[in-house]
Write a protein that holds these residues in place. Structure first.
Motif, PDB file in Angstrom:
ATOM      1  N   THR A  20       0.842  -1.204   0.000  1.00  0.00           N
ATOM      2  CA  THR A  20       0.000   0.000   0.000  1.00  0.00           C
ATOM      3  C   THR A  20       0.879   1.256   0.000  1.00  0.00           C
ATOM      4  O   THR A  20       2.003   1.239   0.495  1.00  0.00           O
ATOM      5  CB  THR A  20      -0.901   0.056   1.247  1.00  0.00           C
ATOM      6  N   ALA A  21       0.315   2.334  -0.545  1.00  0.00           N
ATOM      7  CA  ALA A  21       1.085   3.589  -0.637  1.00  0.00           C
ATOM      8  C   ALA A  21       0.246   4.785  -0.216  1.00  0.00           C
ATOM      9  O   ALA A  21      -0.979   4.778  -0.339  1.00  0.00           O
ATOM     10  CB  ALA A  21       1.560   3.794  -2.072  1.00  0.00           C
ATOM     11  N   PHE A  22       0.936   5.823   0.278  1.00  0.00           N
ATOM     12  CA  PHE A  22       0.392   7.176   0.348  1.00  0.00           C
ATOM     13  C   PHE A  22       1.035   7.912  -0.832  1.00  0.00           C
ATOM     14  O   PHE A  22       2.236   7.748  -1.061  1.00  0.00           O
ATOM     15  CB  PHE A  22       0.830   7.903   1.624  1.00  0.00           C
ATOM     16  N   CYS A  23       0.255   8.698  -1.543  1.00  0.00           N
ATOM     17  CA  CYS A  23       0.808   9.405  -2.704  1.00  0.00           C
ATOM     18  C   CYS A  23       0.400  10.869  -2.614  1.00  0.00           C
ATOM     19  O   CYS A  23      -0.700  11.247  -3.002  1.00  0.00           O
ATOM     20  CB  CYS A  23       0.276   8.750  -3.980  1.00  0.00           C
ATOM     21  N   PHE A  24       1.284  11.671  -2.070  1.00  0.00           N
ATOM     22  CA  PHE A  24       0.951  13.078  -1.833  1.00  0.00           C
ATOM     23  C   PHE A  24       1.987  13.972  -2.512  1.00  0.00           C
ATOM     24  O   PHE A  24       3.139  14.043  -2.079  1.00  0.00           O
ATOM     25  CB  PHE A  24       0.900  13.358  -0.320  1.00  0.00           C
ATOM     26  N   VAL A  25       1.593  14.617  -3.601  1.00  0.00           N
ATOM     27  CA  VAL A  25       2.535  15.482  -4.329  1.00  0.00           C
ATOM     28  C   VAL A  25       1.813  16.794  -4.657  1.00  0.00           C
ATOM     29  O   VAL A  25       0.631  16.968  -4.350  1.00  0.00           O
ATOM     30  CB  VAL A  25       3.093  14.789  -5.600  1.00  0.00           C
ATOM     31  N   GLY A  26       2.507  17.699  -5.337  1.00  0.00           N
ATOM     32  CA  GLY A  26       2.033  19.066  -5.504  1.00  0.00           C
ATOM     33  C   GLY A  26       0.679  19.260  -6.145  1.00  0.00           C
ATOM     34  O   GLY A  26      -0.311  19.580  -5.474  1.00  0.00           O
ATOM     35  N   GLY A  27       0.618  19.095  -7.482  1.00  0.00           N
ATOM     36  CA  GLY A  27      -0.608  19.489  -8.153  1.00  0.00           C
ATOM     37  C   GLY A  27      -1.144  18.482  -9.136  1.00  0.00           C
ATOM     38  O   GLY A  27      -2.306  18.542  -9.496  1.00  0.00           O
ATOM     39  N   SER A  28      -0.354  17.552  -9.643  1.00  0.00           N
ATOM     40  CA  SER A  28      -0.924  16.561 -10.554  1.00  0.00           C
ATOM     41  C   SER A  28      -0.325  15.184 -10.321  1.00  0.00           C
ATOM     42  O   SER A  28      -0.962  14.170 -10.593  1.00  0.00           O
ATOM     43  CB  SER A  28      -0.723  16.990 -12.017  1.00  0.00           C
ATOM     44  N   ARG A  29       0.869  15.142  -9.767  1.00  0.00           N
ATOM     45  CA  ARG A  29       1.512  13.830  -9.600  1.00  0.00           C
ATOM     46  C   ARG A  29       0.833  12.969  -8.546  1.00  0.00           C
ATOM     47  O   ARG A  29       0.950  11.742  -8.582  1.00  0.00           O
ATOM     48  CB  ARG A  29       2.986  14.021  -9.248  1.00  0.00           C
ATOM     49  N   GLY A  30       0.147  13.594  -7.606  1.00  0.00           N
ATOM     50  CA  GLY A  30      -0.586  12.835  -6.586  1.00  0.00           C
ATOM     51  C   GLY A  30      -1.596  11.899  -7.233  1.00  0.00           C
ATOM     52  O   GLY A  30      -1.965  10.866  -6.673  1.00  0.00           O
ATOM     53  N   HIS A  31      -2.046  12.256  -8.413  1.00  0.00           N
ATOM     54  CA  HIS A  31      -2.974  11.408  -9.166  1.00  0.00           C
ATOM     55  C   HIS A  31      -2.224  10.574 -10.204  1.00  0.00           C
ATOM     56  O   HIS A  31      -2.390   9.356 -10.279  1.00  0.00           O
ATOM     57  CB  HIS A  31      -4.019  12.300  -9.845  1.00  0.00           C
ATOM     58  N   HIS A  32      -1.374  11.225 -10.992  1.00  0.00           N
ATOM     59  CA  HIS A  32      -0.699  10.513 -12.084  1.00  0.00           C
ATOM     60  C   HIS A  32       0.062   9.272 -11.613  1.00  0.00           C
ATOM     61  O   HIS A  32       0.065   8.258 -12.289  1.00  0.00           O
ATOM     62  CB  HIS A  32       0.285  11.454 -12.783  1.00  0.00           C
ATOM     63  N   TYR A  33       0.724   9.370 -10.471  1.00  0.00           N
ATOM     64  CA  TYR A  33       1.568   8.252 -10.034  1.00  0.00           C
ATOM     65  C   TYR A  33       0.774   7.068  -9.482  1.00  0.00           C
ATOM     66  O   TYR A  33       1.303   5.967  -9.342  1.00  0.00           O
ATOM     67  CB  TYR A  33       2.652   8.724  -9.058  1.00  0.00           C
ATOM     68  N   GLN A  34      -0.501   7.290  -9.188  1.00  0.00           N
ATOM     69  CA  GLN A  34      -1.299   6.166  -8.680  1.00  0.00           C
ATOM     70  C   GLN A  34      -1.384   5.047  -9.710  1.00  0.00           C
ATOM     71  O   GLN A  34      -1.414   3.874  -9.381  1.00  0.00           O
ATOM     72  CB  GLN A  34      -2.709   6.639  -8.335  1.00  0.00           C
ATOM     73  N   LYS A  35      -1.437   5.439 -10.985  1.00  0.00           N
ATOM     74  CA  LYS A  35      -1.560   4.421 -12.043  1.00  0.00           C
ATOM     75  C   LYS A  35      -0.293   3.564 -12.105  1.00  0.00           C
ATOM     76  O   LYS A  35      -0.364   2.353 -12.287  1.00  0.00           O
ATOM     77  CB  LYS A  35      -1.801   5.099 -13.399  1.00  0.00           C
ATOM     78  N   LEU A  36       0.841   4.218 -11.977  1.00  0.00           N
ATOM     79  CA  LEU A  36       2.107   3.478 -12.038  1.00  0.00           C
ATOM     80  C   LEU A  36       2.241   2.568 -10.814  1.00  0.00           C
ATOM     81  O   LEU A  36       2.672   1.411 -10.920  1.00  0.00           O
ATOM     82  CB  LEU A  36       3.261   4.485 -12.135  1.00  0.00           C
ATOM     83  N   PHE A  37       1.860   3.071  -9.646  1.00  0.00           N
ATOM     84  CA  PHE A  37       1.863   2.211  -8.456  1.00  0.00           C
ATOM     85  C   PHE A  37       0.975   0.985  -8.704  1.00  0.00           C
ATOM     86  O   PHE A  37       1.336  -0.142  -8.385  1.00  0.00           O
ATOM     87  CB  PHE A  37       1.317   2.982  -7.242  1.00  0.00           C
ATOM     88  N   LYS A  38      -0.188   1.229  -9.283  1.00  0.00           N
ATOM     89  CA  LYS A  38      -1.155   0.146  -9.507  1.00  0.00           C
ATOM     90  C   LYS A  38      -0.567  -0.930 -10.414  1.00  0.00           C
ATOM     91  O   LYS A  38      -0.766  -2.125 -10.202  1.00  0.00           O
ATOM     92  CB  LYS A  38      -2.432   0.730 -10.113  1.00  0.00           C
ATOM     93  N   GLU A  39       0.163  -0.475 -11.440  1.00  0.00           N
ATOM     94  CA  GLU A  39       0.770  -1.444 -12.360  1.00  0.00           C
ATOM     95  C   GLU A  39       1.748  -2.366 -11.636  1.00  0.00           C
ATOM     96  O   GLU A  39       2.003  -3.476 -12.075  1.00  0.00           O
ATOM     97  CB  GLU A  39       1.487  -0.714 -13.502  1.00  0.00           C
TER      98      GLU A  39
END
Ligand code: CFN
Ligand code: HCA
Length: 534
Positions: free
Chosen positions: A341-360
């Motif tokens: 599991t991850a917490f993904c907290f970034v500035g303005g768009s990466r908080g969302h964009h990186y969720q897909k890569l984590f999911k993969e």
């Protein structure tokens, strides 16, 4: 554990009632039974709270202007503002043949006490003279810092006079750190300036090649845009400019000639895409080159937009070859990452964009958020189609349609525009909230107190954030991955980036370091003291 809305009260036990009321509006537990969940965002951080946000100066000089390599960026202010915005963001830039590159310079007026008392305009004018004489840049930017705004130095007048004297563009930006509530205000100030003074400031009408595109909101952190360029150029696209990553003043002047604008970071630049559409008729397409699936989707959307069989075929060839190469490599890292599991907290768009890569990689994001995004970045953005052709008929009449639940723009023959225009619900960006699962948490402007509390309760396997909280989290025994600077690694975008990210994250899980960490609270009481009787 399943986290519920009620648990938030317990988590905020330290907060005074007023602070608790405020913060609760910035946090939500995802409930998919609700059609729309709202969150408060883009409001001032409560004084005294330790936020991860930056300031308007950081957003203007650091984020948007900094990567323009053939310019010298002058920081008018104390040396600290220059020093701490010097190379820390890792926006990489190569020197083009015969081109100029000042990316490694840190140029500041170094305001002293006497300058605060007597004013710093003369010092700024003198510095511009020195810069022109010694470095000969193609253009200069002057960014204001808090003290400059407070004492009222007129940087616009100084810059204008210098421009007339030296015959090169000297652009001034009133981006004092205290403006607005975060770095987002600085993005606006910088982008508006570039829109007004740079983009389109050339005689070129024709794009420099076929399938000409601009990449907006791609900053080449850790070399991301070089990986994206590798893929796009192989398919046959012509990249006119990247705004702003490894980019130059000279390139940006030509940006109006592109046929399509791609928007990678929706937070920092969506309004520029819209302004470019209005002014030059260039349509735009939301893309995401973070993660293999997102990269493939983006490439297919682009091909669909241009709707040319040769381009589509080449796109599919490149996708097939890249997938065959990278998927087996990803498999080995998935074995290490799966079910984490991850917490993904970034500035303005990466908080969302990186969720897909984590999911993969098999990693579920159980808490995510942005430092400074606006409500539409969380909740999605509705855009009403503007179907008018511009005066010289340069834009392609187009409308946005839904397909496979994804929404994007397609070329529509002009004769069908009227027929289709009212039928289509539009959203150029669906937002973070709809992508989160039930019971997962969305937090706006997460602070250090909440970070520690959420970690204590939810115990994620990895925490993705920035430099300001990285080490606190690692001392709690949890691997942390900086998604701003990539911990000095990268690129993380595109196909090669996904592999590098997977390796770095897997290394983070498997490093023997964790066996040596002995957090103080493991063996010692957290509080100590003596109790006096009586
Ligand atoms: S490179 Fe971008 S992707 S521009 Fe923005 S919103 Fe910052 S500097 Mo840090 S990493 Fe971050 Fe985004 Fe767009 Fe970077 S998530 S906070 S202002 N950002
Ligand atoms: C900024 C830049 C920053 C900071 C990164 C961090 C970046 O906000 O001024 O806090 O780790 O990406 O360099 O967002």
């Amino acid at each position: 554990m399943a986290f519920r809305e009620q648990d938030l009260d317990a988590l905020m036990y330290e907060y005074p009632a007023k602070v608790k009321r405020n913060r609760k509006k910035h946090i939500l537990v995802r409930d998919t039974s609700q059609q729309k969940q709202e969150i408060e965002a883009n409001t001032r951080t409560i004084p005294g709270i330790i936020t991860n946000r930056g300031c308007a100066f950081a957003g203007c000089k650091g984020v948007v202007l900094g990567p323009l390599k053939d310019m010298v960026h002058i920081v008018h202010g104390p040396v600290g503002c220059g020093y701490y915005s010097w190379l820390t963001r890792r926006n990489k830039a190569r020197t083009d043949e015969g081109g100029k590159n000042f990316i490694e310079y840190c140029v500041t007026t170094d305001m002293q006490e006497s300058d605060i008392v007597f004013g710093g305009e003369k010092k700024l004018a003198q510095l511009i003279d020195e810069v022109v004489e010694t470095l000969k840049p193609n253009a200069i930017s002057v960014s204001a810092t808090c003290p400059v705004g407070l004492i009222g130095d007129d940087i616009n007048a100084v810059s204008k006079a210098a421009q007339q004297k030296h015959h090169i563009p000297v652009l001034s930006f009133s981006c004092e750190g205290y403006r607005g509530v975060s770095q987002s205000a600085g993005h606006h100030i910088a982008n508006n300036g570039l829109m007004e003074h740079v983009i389109g400031d050339s005689d070129s009408e024709e794009a420099p090649g076929k399938y000409a595109i601009n990449m907006l909101g791609e900053y080449n952190i850790g070399g991301d845009s070089w990986e994206i360029e590798r893929i796009l150029e192989e398919i046959g696209y012509t990249l006119v400019s990247v705004m702003t990553g490894n980019s130059s003043y000279e390139e940006l002047r030509e940006a109006h000639t592109a046929e399509l604008n791609l928007v990678q970071c929706h937070r920092s630049i969506n309004y520029i895409a819209e302004m470019l559409e209005k002014k030059y008729g260039t349509p735009w397409l939301k893309v995401n080159f973070i993660g293999i699936e997102s990269t493939v989707e983006s490439l297919r959307d682009m091909a669909l937009y241009f709707d040319d069989p040769a381009l589509t075929q080449k796109t599919e060839e490149v996708i097939a070859r890249e997938l065959a190469r990278v998927e087996p490599v990803m498999e080995q890292y998935k074995k290490i990452c799966n079910d984490k599991t991850a917490f993904c907290f970034v500035g303005g768009s990466r908080g969302h964009h990186y969720q897909k890569l984590f999911k993969e990689l098999g990693i579920e994001t159980i808490l995510a958020g942005y430092e400074f995004a606006h409500r539409d970045d969380y909740e999605g953005r509705e855009v009403i189609p503007d179907i008018k052709m511009d005066a010289d008929n340069r834009n392609i009449p187009e409308i946005k349609v839904e397909k496979d639940e994804r929404r994007f723009r397609l070329k529509i023959p002009p004769e069908r525009m009227e027929e289709l225009k009212d039928k289509i619900p539009l959203s150029n960006y669906p937002g973070m909230i709809p992508d989160m699962k039930d019971g997962h948490i969305v937090v706006d402007d997460l602070n250090h107190f909440e970070t520690e509390e959420f970690i204590r309760i939810l115990k994620p396997d990895i925490f993705a954030s920035g430099i300001k909280d990285k080490y606190v989290v690692q001392k709690m025994g949890i691997p942390s991955k900086q998604l701003h600077s990539y911990d000095y690694s990268g690129p993380y975008a595109g196909f090669n980036g996904a592999i590098r990210f997977a390796k770095d994250v897997a290394d983070g899980f498997t490093t023997p370091t964790w066996n040596f960490i002995n957090p103080p609270w493991q063996n010692e009481p957290l509080l100590s003291g003596t109790v006096e009787e009586g």
